[in-house]
Design an enzyme around this catalytic site. Structure first.
Site, PDB file in Angstrom:
ATOM      1  N   LYS A 179     -62.019  28.446 -81.381  1.00 13.32           N
ATOM      2  CA  LYS A 179     -61.841  27.136 -82.016  1.00 13.32           C
ATOM      3  C   LYS A 179     -60.783  27.200 -83.123  1.00 13.32           C
ATOM      4  O   LYS A 179     -59.661  27.565 -82.849  1.00 13.32           O
ATOM      5  CB  LYS A 179     -63.192  26.645 -82.532  1.00 13.32           C
TER       6      LYS A 179
ATOM      7  N   ASP B 188     -73.128  30.537 -88.640  1.00 12.01           N
ATOM      8  CA  ASP B 188     -72.062  30.208 -87.700  1.00 12.01           C
ATOM      9  C   ASP B 188     -71.123  29.246 -88.418  1.00 12.01           C
ATOM     10  O   ASP B 188     -71.464  28.088 -88.673  1.00 12.01           O
ATOM     11  CB  ASP B 188     -72.660  29.584 -86.430  1.00 12.01           C
TER      12      ASP B 188
ATOM     13  N   ARG C 248     -62.341  50.367 -75.543  1.00 11.94           N
ATOM     14  CA  ARG C 248     -63.548  49.584 -75.861  1.00 11.94           C
ATOM     15  C   ARG C 248     -63.938  49.824 -77.317  1.00 11.94           C
ATOM     16  O   ARG C 248     -64.492  48.959 -77.978  1.00 11.94           O
ATOM     17  CB  ARG C 248     -64.702  49.938 -74.909  1.00 11.94           C
TER      18      ARG C 248
ATOM     19  N   TYR D 228     -74.916  24.858 -81.302  1.00 11.13           N
ATOM     20  CA  TYR D 228     -74.183  24.683 -80.048  1.00 11.13           C
ATOM     21  C   TYR D 228     -75.168  24.922 -78.893  1.00 11.13           C
ATOM     22  O   TYR D 228     -76.002  25.829 -78.959  1.00 11.13           O
ATOM     23  CB  TYR D 228     -73.023  25.684 -80.017  1.00 11.13           C
TER      24      TYR D 228
END
Ligand code: P1T
Length: 393
Positions: free
Chosen positions: A209, A184, A60, A112
């Site tokens: 994306k 973003d 992690r 978004y």
């Protein structure tokens, strides 16, 4: 910090984008010389003796495949640090988790839909306050700033209206206060726009994306320069746990190495599709920052190197939009964007369904708005496909 292990790599910051895409942060694997980073598919690392470890304790917190991706994205964004997450939303959430109850965020209103949902339905319940503004108008950002504003969150171009914000101006407003500026950068990609160069503190992506580019992972990543901020975000990630798996990091790194080639094709095809749709009699309006008719085209030309493959068009009604998106053969009806294959959809019913209808209407996200993610296929085939679909409208 995730990584004290950065090995020497061939690139220098003066190298050009395509060289950085291939080489930034990459070096042969030390045991075998493997030119590609192995997929370190492990949850833990054996410690030679109690209290002494190799620098890797638990996956992690540290994973070499993930670190190879992070160094590469940092290089592409012109940043010192890259930090990868399990999704784009997990990356944005980690940034807001730097804040405490009572702190305030100024956010672009047309993000978004999932980002808006997280801000209004999850994080605001935890005592973080949000003001949503139209960041095309810098005065709206300035007027929304409060003494307790700690973050300005922008999306530029916005999803799906392709609105732009002047990043340089927003950075100076955020920094006049005591706030970080996060951009973003998903729609532009670092090939077309580098927010850190324009004064942003953080450039964040849904790597699902363009960065990955092949529609086969969910991921998020951010780039930044400040060492202390990087430490604090690594602490949030280690404490909250939204890490990407090593195989997904490996796939994403395979994607970023061709980002420059793919973005050239997306930019070219996006512009051809936008010009074709703008002139088409069945289309009421086309939104694309590369069109001279875009109200912020001058800012786009100043702030972006290319305009990507995202195009939105107003068809006038839900029925007409439905006929269009169901009439294509090459463009697939699907959520998401930024992959090599072309996609088409209706944001109001798909990606932005979670945004309340009155807010959608105010933004122009009507039931007749169609969003296209233009892929890298032959553009003549794409135009023929769209022409055929528009005949059925
Ligand atoms: O899906 P995820 O990787 O969590 O990324 C969320 C996200 C963040 N920012 C922007 C600008 C985005 O477009 C997205 C995800 N968007 C879609 C799934 C979509 O079809 O618009």
């Amino acid at each position: 910090m995730s990584s004290n292990h950065d090995p020497p790599s061939k690139e220098s910051p003066s190298h050009r984008f395509g060289t950085l895409a291939v080489h930034a942060g990459q070096s042969p694997e030390p045991t075998t010389g493997a030119i590609m980073p192995p997929v370190f598919q492990t949850s833990t690392y054996v410690q030679p003796e109690l209290g002494r470890h190799t620098g890797y304790e638990y996956a992690r917190v540290q994973n070499p495949t993930r670190e190879a991706l992070e160094r590469n994205v940092a290089g592409l964004e012109g940043g010192k640090h890259g930090i990868a997450f399990a999704s784009g939303l997990a990356a944005i959430e980690a940034i807001v988790k730097l804040l405490s109850a009572g702190d305030h965020v100024v956010s672009e209103e047309n993000t978004y839909g999932g980002t808006h949902r997280m801000f209004t339905k999850v994080l605001s319940r935890l005592g973080i306050n949000f003001t949503f503004v139209d960041s095309r108008d810098s005065d709206q950002i300035r007027d929304a700033m409060r003494p307790e504003t700690r973050l300005v969150h922008l999306e530029t171009p916005t999803n799906p209206m392709m609105r732009l914000c002047d990043i340089q101006e927003a950075a100076s407003i955020a920094h006049e206060g005591d706030a970080l500026l996060c951009v973003d950068n998903t729609f532009a990609s670092p090939y077309n726009q580098r927010p850190l160069d324009l004064g942003a503190d953080l450039s964040v992506h849904s790597s699902t994306k363009y960065l990955n580019g092949h529609s086969d992972i969910i991921g998020g990543v951010m780039a930044l320069n400040d060492d202390d901020l990087s430490e604090r975000i690594h602490f949030v990630r280690k404490s909250s746990g939204a890490v990407p798996g090593p195989m997904d990091c490996w796939l994403c790194l395979r994607g970023t190495k061709t980002l420059h080639l793919r973005m050239e094709a997306h930019n070219r095809n996006g512009e051809r599709v936008a010009r074709f749709l703008q002139k088409h009699p069945k289309v009421e309006e086309a939104h694309y920052p590369g069109l001279e008719s875009h109200p912020q085209h001058e800012l786009a030309a100043r702030q972006m190197k290319g305009y990507s493959g995202m195009v939105a068009v107003e068809m006038g009604s839900k029925e007409r939009a439905k006929a269009f998106v169901e009439g294509t053969r090459l463009f697939s009806l699907a959520e998401s964007l930024g992959g090599v294959e072309s996609l088409i959809g209706i944001p109001a019913i798909m990606t932005h369904a979670s945004v309340p209808p009155d807010r959608r209407a105010a933004l122009g996200v009507t039931d007749g708005l169609v969003r296209l993610s233009v892929g890298i296929e032959d553009p003549d085939d794409l135009l023929e496909d769209l022409e055929g679909a528009l005949e059925s409208v």
